[in-house]
Design a protein around this motif. Structure first.
Motif, mmCIF file in Angstrom:
data_model
loop_
_atom_site.group_PDB
_atom_site.id
_atom_site.type_symbol
_atom_site.label_atom_id
_atom_site.label_comp_id
_atom_site.label_asym_id
_atom_site.label_seq_id
_atom_site.Cartn_x
_atom_site.Cartn_y
_atom_site.Cartn_z
ATOM 1 N N TYR A 96 0.788 -1.233 0.000
ATOM 2 C CA TYR A 96 0.000 0.000 0.000
ATOM 3 C C TYR A 96 0.821 1.283 0.000
ATOM 4 O O TYR A 96 0.248 2.365 0.185
ATOM 5 N N TYR A 100 -0.824 5.399 -0.550
ATOM 6 C CA TYR A 100 -0.832 6.507 0.407
ATOM 7 C C TYR A 100 0.248 7.553 0.166
ATOM 8 O O TYR A 100 0.261 8.580 0.852
ATOM 9 N N ILE A 126 -2.307 10.642 9.183
ATOM 10 C CA ILE A 126 -2.590 9.214 9.323
ATOM 11 C C ILE A 126 -4.073 9.004 9.597
ATOM 12 O O ILE A 126 -4.708 8.082 9.062
ATOM 13 N N CYS A 129 -5.850 9.159 6.402
ATOM 14 C CA CYS A 129 -5.629 7.936 5.614
ATOM 15 C C CYS A 129 -6.525 6.798 6.097
ATOM 16 O O CYS A 129 -6.980 5.974 5.294
ATOM 17 N N LEU A 130 -6.764 6.753 7.405
ATOM 18 C CA LEU A 130 -7.533 5.657 7.996
ATOM 19 C C LEU A 130 -9.018 5.985 8.166
ATOM 20 O O LEU A 130 -9.770 5.151 8.647
ATOM 21 N N ILE A 185 3.184 3.518 13.181
ATOM 22 C CA ILE A 185 1.939 3.259 12.467
ATOM 23 C C ILE A 185 2.167 3.198 10.961
ATOM 24 O O ILE A 185 1.407 2.543 10.239
ATOM 25 N N LEU A 189 0.394 0.763 8.175
ATOM 26 C CA LEU A 189 -0.345 1.384 7.076
ATOM 27 C C LEU A 189 0.135 0.878 5.717
ATOM 28 O O LEU A 189 -0.677 0.522 4.857
ATOM 29 N N GLY A 193 -2.770 -1.342 4.812
ATOM 30 C CA GLY A 193 -3.669 -0.424 4.131
ATOM 31 C C GLY A 193 -4.954 -0.171 4.897
ATOM 32 O O GLY A 193 -4.937 0.063 6.116
ATOM 33 N N SER A 196 -5.855 -1.456 8.384
ATOM 34 C CA SER A 196 -5.130 -0.980 9.570
ATOM 35 C C SER A 196 -6.078 -0.460 10.646
ATOM 36 O O SER A 196 -5.823 -0.642 11.845
#
Length: 208
Positions: A96, A100, A126, A129-130, A185, A189, A193, A196
């Motif tokens: 991934y 990202y 982050i 992203c999550l 993290i 990640l 991906g 997570s």
């Protein structure tokens, strides 16, 4: 449960598990201390566990202390370029990284001066992203024994950190080094991906 945590540089997986499972208040009124996750994180390269360290300008008082909020990063060393190149080398083949990299690369092209602000920015990125909502609540004064908060500021310590028995996930260099636990993290990640978020929500952290 509402936790008091230090903002750190791309926090460890245990710290992000705490963020994902609790309300958070960020400690921003403390003194800066060396050899903590305030200005370092750990990833995995082909050589194994590897530290990324942010150089800072030491401008403490006569007692050698300075507030975390006053710490200025030393951008003369071009550390952001070095860190990004290291991440590319370590994780380019992960499942991934390319997914990202467009969200993360701008962090390493910015001209941030304050360490605290930059760390909060890495945490927010982050979270984006999550798809995880990140708290904006900050402490207003330093308390040795916080009221109405669960003090988990010890997670900032790089030495003697809390032992975290986490569930294994696939890592790029696992065949060479075996599973390396509680990295930044970023490692989770790039390897897991979108999974997570569920991973950190499921990690048992009741021992905190």
């Amino acid at each position: 449960m509402k936790l008091l945590l230090h903002p750190t540089y791309f926090p460890s997986i245990i710290t992000f598990a705490a963020i994902a499972q609790n309300e958070v208040v960020w400690e921003v009124c403390d003194n800066f201390q060396k050899q903590t996750y305030r200005n370092r994180c750990y990833i995995c390269t082909d050589q194994g566990r590897h530290m990324l360290n942010i150089p800072i300008k030491h401008v403490g008082t006569d007692q050698g202390r300075q507030l975390y909020n006053d710490v200025i990063v030393d951008n003369t060393s071009h550390w952001k370029k070095i860190h990004w190149r290291t991440l590319e080398t370590a994780y380019r083949t992960s499942p991934y990284f390319e997914f990202y990299e467009d969200e993360l690369r701008p962090l390493f092209e910015s001209s941030d001066e304050k360490l605290l602000d930059f760390n909060l920015k890495t945490i927010q990125t982050i979270g984006d992203c999550l798809n995880l909502k990140i708290s904006n609540t900050r402490s207003e004064s330093y308390e040795i024994t916080p009221k109405d908060l669960v003090d988990r500021r010890q997670l900032v310590n790089a030495k003697g950190a809390t032992t975290f028995h986490q569930e294994k996930y696939n890592q790029v260099f696992e065949e060479r080094h075996g599973f390396i636990g509680d990295l930044s993290i970023l490692d989770l990640l790039f390897n897991e991906g979108p999974n997570s978020l569920q991973y950190i929500k499921n990690q048992p952290i009741s021992f905190l």
